[in-house]
Motif scaffolding. Sequence first.
Motif, PDB file in Angstrom:
ATOM      1  N   GLY A 160     -14.067  12.464  -2.506  1.00  0.00           N
ATOM      2  CA  GLY A 160     -13.927  11.981  -3.872  1.00  0.00           C
ATOM      3  C   GLY A 160     -13.990  10.483  -4.050  1.00  0.00           C
ATOM      4  N   ILE A 161     -13.911   9.717  -2.985  1.00  0.00           N
ATOM      5  CA  ILE A 161     -13.998   8.256  -3.082  1.00  0.00           C
ATOM      6  C   ILE A 161     -15.100   7.821  -2.142  1.00  0.00           C
ATOM      7  CG2 ILE A 161     -12.805   6.083  -2.706  1.00  0.00           C
ATOM      8  CD1 ILE A 161     -10.214   7.500  -3.288  1.00  0.00           C
ATOM      9  N   ASN A 162     -16.138   7.264  -2.695  1.00  0.00           N
ATOM     10  CA  ASN A 162     -17.320   6.918  -1.913  1.00  0.00           C
ATOM     11  C   ASN A 162     -17.375   5.408  -1.703  1.00  0.00           C
ATOM     12  OD1 ASN A 162     -19.678   7.230  -0.560  1.00  0.00           O
ATOM     13  ND2 ASN A 162     -20.934   7.546  -2.367  1.00  0.00           N
ATOM     14  N   VAL A 163     -16.781   4.945  -0.599  1.00  0.00           N
ATOM     15  CA  VAL A 163     -16.822   3.521  -0.238  1.00  0.00           C
ATOM     16  C   VAL A 163     -17.340   3.419   1.189  1.00  0.00           C
ATOM     17  CG1 VAL A 163     -14.936   2.843  -1.784  1.00  0.00           C
ATOM     18  CG2 VAL A 163     -14.421   3.501   0.550  1.00  0.00           C
ATOM     19  N   THR A 192       0.831  -1.208   0.000  1.00  0.00           N
ATOM     20  CA  THR A 192       0.000   0.000   0.000  1.00  0.00           C
ATOM     21  C   THR A 192       0.865   1.257   0.000  1.00  0.00           C
ATOM     22  OG1 THR A 192      -0.243   0.012   2.411  1.00  0.00           O
ATOM     23  CG2 THR A 192      -1.962  -1.114   1.137  1.00  0.00           C
ATOM     24  N   LEU A 193       2.082   1.161   0.530  1.00  0.00           N
ATOM     25  CA  LEU A 193       2.999   2.296   0.433  1.00  0.00           C
ATOM     26  C   LEU A 193       3.378   2.568  -1.016  1.00  0.00           C
ATOM     27  CD1 LEU A 193       5.357   1.671   3.485  1.00  0.00           C
ATOM     28  CD2 LEU A 193       3.475   3.295   3.304  1.00  0.00           C
ATOM     29  N   VAL A 194       3.500   1.512  -1.801  1.00  0.00           N
ATOM     30  CA  VAL A 194       3.727   1.686  -3.243  1.00  0.00           C
ATOM     31  C   VAL A 194       2.529   2.392  -3.863  1.00  0.00           C
ATOM     32  CG1 VAL A 194       4.060   0.457  -5.433  1.00  0.00           C
ATOM     33  CG2 VAL A 194       5.265  -0.301  -3.379  1.00  0.00           C
ATOM     34  N   GLY A 195       1.323   2.026  -3.430  1.00  0.00           N
ATOM     35  CA  GLY A 195       0.121   2.699  -3.911  1.00  0.00           C
ATOM     36  C   GLY A 195       0.121   4.180  -3.579  1.00  0.00           C
ATOM     37  N   ILE A 196       0.636   4.528  -2.405  1.00  0.00           N
ATOM     38  CA  ILE A 196       0.721   5.942  -2.020  1.00  0.00           C
ATOM     39  C   ILE A 196       1.650   6.685  -2.973  1.00  0.00           C
ATOM     40  CG2 ILE A 196       1.634   7.502  -0.240  1.00  0.00           C
ATOM     41  CD1 ILE A 196       0.539   5.531   1.859  1.00  0.00           C
ATOM     42  N   VAL A 197       2.800   6.097  -3.255  1.00  0.00           N
ATOM     43  CA  VAL A 197       3.761   6.738  -4.162  1.00  0.00           C
ATOM     44  C   VAL A 197       3.142   6.918  -5.550  1.00  0.00           C
ATOM     45  CG1 VAL A 197       5.978   6.418  -5.351  1.00  0.00           C
ATOM     46  CG2 VAL A 197       5.787   5.934  -2.903  1.00  0.00           C
ATOM     47  N   ILE A 198       2.449   5.906  -6.042  1.00  0.00           N
ATOM     48  CA  ILE A 198       1.814   5.997  -7.366  1.00  0.00           C
ATOM     49  C   ILE A 198       0.758   7.092  -7.379  1.00  0.00           C
ATOM     50  CG2 ILE A 198       0.320   4.758  -8.995  1.00  0.00           C
ATOM     51  CD1 ILE A 198       1.938   2.213  -8.246  1.00  0.00           C
ATOM     52  N   CYS A 199      -0.049   7.168  -6.314  1.00  0.00           N
ATOM     53  CA  CYS A 199      -1.068   8.225  -6.237  1.00  0.00           C
ATOM     54  C   CYS A 199      -0.432   9.614  -6.276  1.00  0.00           C
ATOM     55  CB  CYS A 199      -1.906   8.080  -4.971  1.00  0.00           C
ATOM     56  SG  CYS A 199      -3.080   6.730  -5.022  1.00  0.00           S
ATOM     57  N   PHE A 200       0.662   9.787  -5.546  1.00  0.00           N
ATOM     58  CA  PHE A 200       1.340  11.083  -5.552  1.00  0.00           C
ATOM     59  C   PHE A 200       1.928  11.393  -6.925  1.00  0.00           C
ATOM     60  CE2 PHE A 200       1.832  11.145  -0.735  1.00  0.00           C
ATOM     61  CZ  PHE A 200       0.944  12.202  -0.586  1.00  0.00           C
ATOM     62  N   TRP A 201       2.492  10.396  -7.594  1.00  0.00           N
ATOM     63  CA  TRP A 201       3.012  10.625  -8.943  1.00  0.00           C
ATOM     64  C   TRP A 201       1.903  11.070  -9.882  1.00  0.00           C
ATOM     65  CZ3 TRP A 201       6.379   5.616  -9.759  1.00  0.00           C
ATOM     66  CH2 TRP A 201       7.591   5.769  -9.096  1.00  0.00           C
ATOM     67  N   ILE A 202       0.782  10.372  -9.823  1.00  0.00           N
ATOM     68  CA  ILE A 202      -0.348  10.734 -10.687  1.00  0.00           C
ATOM     69  C   ILE A 202      -0.816  12.153 -10.381  1.00  0.00           C
ATOM     70  CG2 ILE A 202      -2.778  10.226 -11.188  1.00  0.00           C
ATOM     71  CD1 ILE A 202      -2.042   7.234 -10.809  1.00  0.00           C
ATOM     72  N   GLU A 203      -0.886  12.495  -9.115  1.00  0.00           N
ATOM     73  CA  GLU A 203      -1.322  13.839  -8.721  1.00  0.00           C
ATOM     74  C   GLU A 203      -0.354  14.906  -9.225  1.00  0.00           C
ATOM     75  OE1 GLU A 203      -3.370  17.040  -7.109  1.00  0.00           O
ATOM     76  OE2 GLU A 203      -4.037  15.000  -7.526  1.00  0.00           O
ATOM     77  N   TRP A 213      -9.371  12.582  -6.228  1.00  0.00           N
ATOM     78  CA  TRP A 213      -9.370  11.367  -5.436  1.00  0.00           C
ATOM     79  C   TRP A 213      -8.023  11.012  -4.822  1.00  0.00           C
ATOM     80  CZ3 TRP A 213      -5.735   8.296  -7.541  1.00  0.00           C
ATOM     81  CH2 TRP A 213      -5.424   8.505  -8.883  1.00  0.00           C
ATOM     82  N   SER A 214      -6.922  11.563  -5.300  1.00  0.00           N
ATOM     83  CA  SER A 214      -5.606  11.069  -4.868  1.00  0.00           C
ATOM     84  C   SER A 214      -5.337  11.328  -3.389  1.00  0.00           C
ATOM     85  CB  SER A 214      -4.488  11.653  -5.729  1.00  0.00           C
ATOM     86  OG  SER A 214      -4.405  13.046  -5.550  1.00  0.00           O
ATOM     87  N   ASN A 215      -5.680  12.493  -2.874  1.00  0.00           N
ATOM     88  CA  ASN A 215      -5.432  12.760  -1.449  1.00  0.00           C
ATOM     89  C   ASN A 215      -6.218  11.804  -0.563  1.00  0.00           C
ATOM     90  OD1 ASN A 215      -3.587  14.822  -1.814  1.00  0.00           O
ATOM     91  ND2 ASN A 215      -5.151  16.414  -1.854  1.00  0.00           N
ATOM     92  N   ALA A 216      -7.457  11.531  -0.931  1.00  0.00           N
ATOM     93  CA  ALA A 216      -8.264  10.598  -0.136  1.00  0.00           C
ATOM     94  C   ALA A 216      -7.676   9.194  -0.191  1.00  0.00           C
ATOM     95  CB  ALA A 216      -9.699  10.588  -0.642  1.00  0.00           C
ATOM     96  N   LEU A 217      -7.295   8.769  -1.371  1.00  0.00           N
ATOM     97  CA  LEU A 217      -6.745   7.424  -1.510  1.00  0.00           C
ATOM     98  C   LEU A 217      -5.431   7.278  -0.736  1.00  0.00           C
ATOM     99  CD1 LEU A 217      -7.676   4.857  -2.855  1.00  0.00           C
ATOM    100  CD2 LEU A 217      -6.281   5.439  -4.831  1.00  0.00           C
ATOM    101  N   VAL A 218      -4.619   8.323  -0.745  1.00  0.00           N
ATOM    102  CA  VAL A 218      -3.380   8.292   0.032  1.00  0.00           C
ATOM    103  C   VAL A 218      -3.695   8.139   1.527  1.00  0.00           C
ATOM    104  CG1 VAL A 218      -1.448   9.728   0.814  1.00  0.00           C
ATOM    105  CG2 VAL A 218      -1.912   9.498  -1.622  1.00  0.00           C
ATOM    106  N   ALA A 219      -4.672   8.873   2.014  1.00  0.00           N
ATOM    107  CA  ALA A 219      -5.051   8.775   3.430  1.00  0.00           C
ATOM    108  C   ALA A 219      -5.565   7.372   3.754  1.00  0.00           C
ATOM    109  CB  ALA A 219      -6.110   9.816   3.764  1.00  0.00           C
ATOM    110  N   TYR A 220      -6.362   6.797   2.880  1.00  0.00           N
ATOM    111  CA  TYR A 220      -6.898   5.454   3.124  1.00  0.00           C
ATOM    112  C   TYR A 220      -5.789   4.406   3.053  1.00  0.00           C
ATOM    113  CZ  TYR A 220     -11.221   7.984   2.217  1.00  0.00           C
ATOM    114  OH  TYR A 220     -12.240   8.902   2.241  1.00  0.00           O
ATOM    115  N   PHE A 221      -4.886   4.545   2.079  1.00  0.00           N
ATOM    116  CA  PHE A 221      -3.760   3.614   1.984  1.00  0.00           C
ATOM    117  C   PHE A 221      -2.867   3.717   3.219  1.00  0.00           C
ATOM    118  CE2 PHE A 221      -3.442   3.079  -2.927  1.00  0.00           C
ATOM    119  CZ  PHE A 221      -4.437   2.131  -2.887  1.00  0.00           C
TER     120      PHE A 221
END
Length: 166
Positions: A127-130, A23-34, A47-55
Motif C-alpha cells: 500500500g505504500i510505494n516508496v 517514529t514510535l509516536v507515528g506508530i501509535v497514531i497509525c494504529f489509532w487511525i486503523e 497503508w497503516s500496517n506497512a507504515l507501522v512496519a517501516y516506522f
Amino acid sequence: MQNPIASLHDNITRFGFYFGGATLVGIVICFWIEVVSRYFFNSPTLWSNALVAYFLCISVSLAMPELARTHGHIAITILSEKLPPVARVKYDRFLVMIAGIVCLITVWIVVDETLRQIGSGTTTAMGINVPKYWLSSFICYAFINTSFHFLRHAFFPAPAVDKNNT
C-alpha cells in the motif's frame, strides 16, 4: 574535555535516538487511525500496517547506535565478572572491537544490497510505494554509526565510573 568530533558523533546519535522515539509516536497514531477506521467506519486502511512496519524499522535503526554509545545493550557478563579487573578491561575492549568489526561487515552487505535496490528500482509494497533504499539507508546508518561507537569504546575507552560514588 571530550574531542569535538566525538562530541559531534554523540550529538548526532542522540538526535537520531530522539527522532527514532518520534517514529514510535507515528506508530501509535497509525494504529489509532486503523482502529477508528476499521471499527467505527468499517473501512480499514490499506497503508497503516506497512507504515507501522517501516516506522519500526526506522525506530530500531535510529535507537541502535545510542544503545552502543551508552552501553545500553544486553550483555551476558558471567565470564567477565569472574575475570580480574585488568583482564576484564582487556576482555571488554576485545568484545566491543569484534562487535564493531561485525557491524562494519554488515555495513558492507547492506550497502551492496542498497546499491542493488537503487539499480533495480525496487520499491516497497503493502500500500505504500516508496523506493526500498530509503529504508535500507536507515539500516546502513544504524550499523555504521553503531560500529563507530563500538570502535570508539575499543580504542578510546572512557574512564571507569564508580557507580557506588555517583
